[in-house]
Design a protein around this motif. Structure first.
Motif, PDB file in Angstrom:
ATOM      1  N   LEU A  40     -42.100   3.738  -4.109  1.00 17.84           N
ATOM      2  CA  LEU A  40     -42.278   3.247  -2.743  1.00 17.84           C
ATOM      3  C   LEU A  40     -41.142   2.310  -2.317  1.00 17.84           C
ATOM      4  CD1 LEU A  40     -43.927   3.129  -0.161  1.00 17.84           C
ATOM      5  CD2 LEU A  40     -45.292   1.301  -1.201  1.00 17.84           C
ATOM      6  N   THR A  41     -40.702   1.440  -3.191  1.00 18.37           N
ATOM      7  CA  THR A  41     -39.629   0.503  -2.851  1.00 18.37           C
ATOM      8  C   THR A  41     -38.356   1.245  -2.448  1.00 18.37           C
ATOM      9  OG1 THR A  41     -40.536  -1.102  -4.410  1.00 18.37           O
ATOM     10  CG2 THR A  41     -38.278  -1.464  -3.682  1.00 18.37           C
ATOM     11  N   LEU A  42     -37.981   2.272  -3.199  1.00 20.82           N
ATOM     12  CA  LEU A  42     -36.779   3.040  -2.859  1.00 20.82           C
ATOM     13  C   LEU A  42     -36.973   3.843  -1.580  1.00 20.82           C
ATOM     14  CD1 LEU A  42     -35.539   4.224  -6.382  1.00 20.82           C
ATOM     15  CD2 LEU A  42     -34.642   2.383  -4.943  1.00 20.82           C
ATOM     16  N   TYR A  43     -38.174   4.394  -1.395  1.00 17.10           N
ATOM     17  CA  TYR A  43     -38.469   5.120  -0.157  1.00 17.10           C
ATOM     18  C   TYR A  43     -38.318   4.173   1.037  1.00 17.10           C
ATOM     19  CZ  TYR A  43     -40.725   8.022   3.338  1.00 17.10           C
ATOM     20  OH  TYR A  43     -40.973   8.756   4.473  1.00 17.10           O
ATOM     21  N   LEU A  44     -38.862   2.965   0.904  1.00 19.02           N
ATOM     22  CA  LEU A  44     -38.759   1.983   1.990  1.00 19.02           C
ATOM     23  C   LEU A  44     -37.306   1.608   2.264  1.00 19.02           C
ATOM     24  CD1 LEU A  44     -41.779  -0.358   1.190  1.00 19.02           C
ATOM     25  CD2 LEU A  44     -41.552   1.201   3.137  1.00 19.02           C
ATOM     26  N   LEU A  45     -36.521   1.412   1.212  1.00 18.70           N
ATOM     27  CA  LEU A  45     -35.105   1.091   1.388  1.00 18.70           C
ATOM     28  C   LEU A  45     -34.361   2.219   2.099  1.00 18.70           C
ATOM     29  CD1 LEU A  45     -34.256  -0.674  -2.000  1.00 18.70           C
ATOM     30  CD2 LEU A  45     -34.349  -1.727   0.280  1.00 18.70           C
ATOM     31  N   ALA A  46     -34.657   3.457   1.722  1.00 20.32           N
ATOM     32  CA  ALA A  46     -34.020   4.609   2.379  1.00 20.32           C
ATOM     33  C   ALA A  46     -34.433   4.686   3.848  1.00 20.32           C
ATOM     34  CB  ALA A  46     -34.385   5.903   1.647  1.00 20.32           C
ATOM     35  N   THR A  47     -35.693   4.398   4.128  1.00 19.47           N
ATOM     36  CA  THR A  47     -36.187   4.438   5.507  1.00 19.47           C
ATOM     37  C   THR A  47     -35.557   3.322   6.337  1.00 19.47           C
ATOM     38  OG1 THR A  47     -38.248   5.448   4.777  1.00 19.47           O
ATOM     39  CG2 THR A  47     -38.271   4.402   6.935  1.00 19.47           C
ATOM     40  N   ILE A  48     -35.467   2.136   5.770  1.00 13.22           N
ATOM     41  CA  ILE A  48     -34.814   1.023   6.463  1.00 13.22           C
ATOM     42  C   ILE A  48     -33.348   1.367   6.729  1.00 13.22           C
ATOM     43  CG2 ILE A  48     -34.025  -1.377   6.197  1.00 13.22           C
ATOM     44  CD1 ILE A  48     -36.743  -1.846   4.681  1.00 13.22           C
ATOM     45  N   ALA A  49     -32.684   1.969   5.754  1.00 14.77           N
ATOM     46  CA  ALA A  49     -31.287   2.388   5.942  1.00 14.77           C
ATOM     47  C   ALA A  49     -31.181   3.411   7.068  1.00 14.77           C
ATOM     48  CB  ALA A  49     -30.722   2.954   4.638  1.00 14.77           C
TER      49      ALA A  49
END
Length: 164
Positions: free
Chosen positions: A55-64
């Protein structure tokens, strides 16, 4: 300064330009009818690529996707000489990624998220409509779809909780 037609503005972009390619949703925004829906469809493979991530990486990708989207959409809009041309669909890509944050795996949930996002993006209930009308530039192009994605995410999570 002469106003450009939608077709004239579109001719100012090139799929060979990486910013234009992304702004046009990998080319999906060139659809003559319902470019926003095609842009959202173009987000599905990207979502499927990101979904297995923690989830943390998914969120980072989405924020990017959102932060870069402000530049991507602003750049394409300026290059076209038209604010928020229908062919600019990176905002739909980011909006679907937001909608599907922490969504359960499976096509029914993906379809539900897709439909919910499109409904909020098309209907633009308050305050989405206000953002769409009053905020301009790349931030304005992204803002209404980010908020539509948040609304759709909340509804999808409600469905997950309710249907359990």
């Amino acid at each position: 300064m002469r106003l450009l037609s939608q077709d004239e503005a579109l001719k100012r972009l090139s799929l060979k330009n990486p910013w234009h390619f992304l702004a046009l949703g990998f080319g999906s925004g060139l659809a003559r009818k319902a470019p926003g829906t095609f842009g959202t469809l173009a987000a599905v493979p990207l979502y499927l690529l990101l979904a297995p991530l923690p989830l943390t990486l998914y969120l980072l990708a989405t924020i990017a996707a959102v932060v870069l989207g402000i530049y991507i959409c602003d750049r394409a809009s300026r290059d076209m000489g038209v604010h928020d041309h229908g062919a600019i669909v990176w905002d739909e890509v980011a909006g679907l990624l937001i909608t599907l944050i922490a969504a359960p795996a499976g096509w029914p949930w993906l379809l539900a998220g897709f439909v919910l996002f499109r409904l909020f993006d098309i209907l633009k209930p308050w305050p989405i409509r206000v953002l769409d009308a009053r905020v301009h530039g790349g931030f304005g192009i992204m803002a209404d779809d980010v908020l539509a994605g948040i609304f759709a995410w909340a509804c999808l999570q409600g469905l997950v909780f309710w249907l359990g």
